[in-house]
Design an enzyme around this catalytic site. Sequence first.
Site, PDB file in Angstrom:
ATOM      1  N   ASP A  31      48.963  35.677  31.582  1.00 27.58           N
ATOM      2  CA  ASP A  31      47.764  35.213  32.284  1.00 27.58           C
ATOM      3  C   ASP A  31      47.744  33.684  32.286  1.00 27.58           C
ATOM      4  O   ASP A  31      48.063  33.064  31.269  1.00 27.58           O
ATOM      5  CB  ASP A  31      46.519  35.767  31.589  1.00 27.58           C
ATOM      6  CG  ASP A  31      45.278  35.647  32.439  1.00 27.58           C
ATOM      7  OD1 ASP A  31      44.881  34.505  32.761  1.00 27.58           O
ATOM      8  OD2 ASP A  31      44.691  36.678  32.778  1.00 27.58           O
ATOM      9  N   ASN A  88      39.156  45.797  34.176  1.00 22.48           N
ATOM     10  CA  ASN A  88      37.891  45.458  34.828  1.00 22.48           C
ATOM     11  C   ASN A  88      37.886  46.128  36.197  1.00 22.48           C
ATOM     12  O   ASN A  88      38.859  46.029  36.944  1.00 22.48           O
ATOM     13  CB  ASN A  88      37.751  43.941  34.996  1.00 22.48           C
ATOM     14  CG  ASN A  88      37.744  43.222  33.666  1.00 22.48           C
ATOM     15  OD1 ASN A  88      37.179  43.693  32.690  1.00 22.48           O
ATOM     16  ND2 ASN A  88      38.399  42.075  33.615  1.00 22.48           N
ATOM     17  N   GLN A  95      35.800  42.310  37.655  1.00 18.41           N
ATOM     18  CA  GLN A  95      37.054  42.205  38.391  1.00 18.41           C
ATOM     19  C   GLN A  95      36.962  41.073  39.402  1.00 18.41           C
ATOM     20  O   GLN A  95      36.022  41.009  40.200  1.00 18.41           O
ATOM     21  CB  GLN A  95      37.370  43.528  39.098  1.00 18.41           C
ATOM     22  CG  GLN A  95      38.729  43.540  39.761  1.00 18.41           C
ATOM     23  CD  GLN A  95      39.083  44.899  40.345  1.00 18.41           C
ATOM     24  OE1 GLN A  95      38.276  45.833  40.367  1.00 18.41           O
ATOM     25  NE2 GLN A  95      40.307  45.013  40.840  1.00 18.41           N
ATOM     26  N   VAL A  97      40.187  39.804  40.895  1.00 21.84           N
ATOM     27  CA  VAL A  97      41.325  40.012  41.790  1.00 21.84           C
ATOM     28  C   VAL A  97      41.373  41.505  42.091  1.00 21.84           C
ATOM     29  O   VAL A  97      41.503  42.318  41.179  1.00 21.84           O
ATOM     30  CB  VAL A  97      42.651  39.542  41.152  1.00 21.84           C
ATOM     31  CG1 VAL A  97      43.819  39.832  42.090  1.00 21.84           C
ATOM     32  CG2 VAL A  97      42.594  38.058  40.809  1.00 21.84           C
ATOM     33  N   HIS A 101      44.771  45.892  37.706  1.00 23.70           N
ATOM     34  CA  HIS A 101      45.554  45.249  36.647  1.00 23.70           C
ATOM     35  C   HIS A 101      44.967  45.580  35.290  1.00 23.70           C
ATOM     36  O   HIS A 101      43.778  45.824  35.157  1.00 23.70           O
ATOM     37  CB  HIS A 101      45.647  43.735  36.850  1.00 23.70           C
ATOM     38  CG  HIS A 101      44.343  43.020  37.007  1.00 23.70           C
ATOM     39  ND1 HIS A 101      43.559  43.111  38.142  1.00 23.70           N
ATOM     40  CD2 HIS A 101      43.681  42.191  36.173  1.00 23.70           C
ATOM     41  CE1 HIS A 101      42.474  42.363  37.989  1.00 23.70           C
ATOM     42  NE2 HIS A 101      42.525  41.799  36.802  1.00 23.70           N
TER      43      HIS A 101
END
Length: 115
Positions: A31, A88, A95, A97, A101
Amino acid sequence: MSEDTIFGKIIRREIPADIVYEDDLCLAFRDVAPQAPTHVLVIPKKPIPKLADAESGDKELLGHMLLTLKSLAEEMGIAEDGYRVVINTGKNGGQTVFHLHMHLLGGRSLQWPPG
């Protein structure tokens, strides 16, 4: 669509990322704004915007992603002391994006509730 997200661009190598794992189904990378000493994202190569959009045919993919997280935790030396896996989902779930993920967080004591 999730193909047009930053994660889609990472999959297509249009933007750089610190990739730590890749196979035919998923990609894992560090990240850029880590929330713990170890903070890795695992994303499916199949474009699924959010967990709520996953279907029964995605069971194998989702299981593969979780086992990939487990292996990465072991490789990164955080498995024994513990780690957190976060997904998320949606705006109120945090969330930002909209390409599914999973976050792998570890390397320090994590508090509960998360925030």
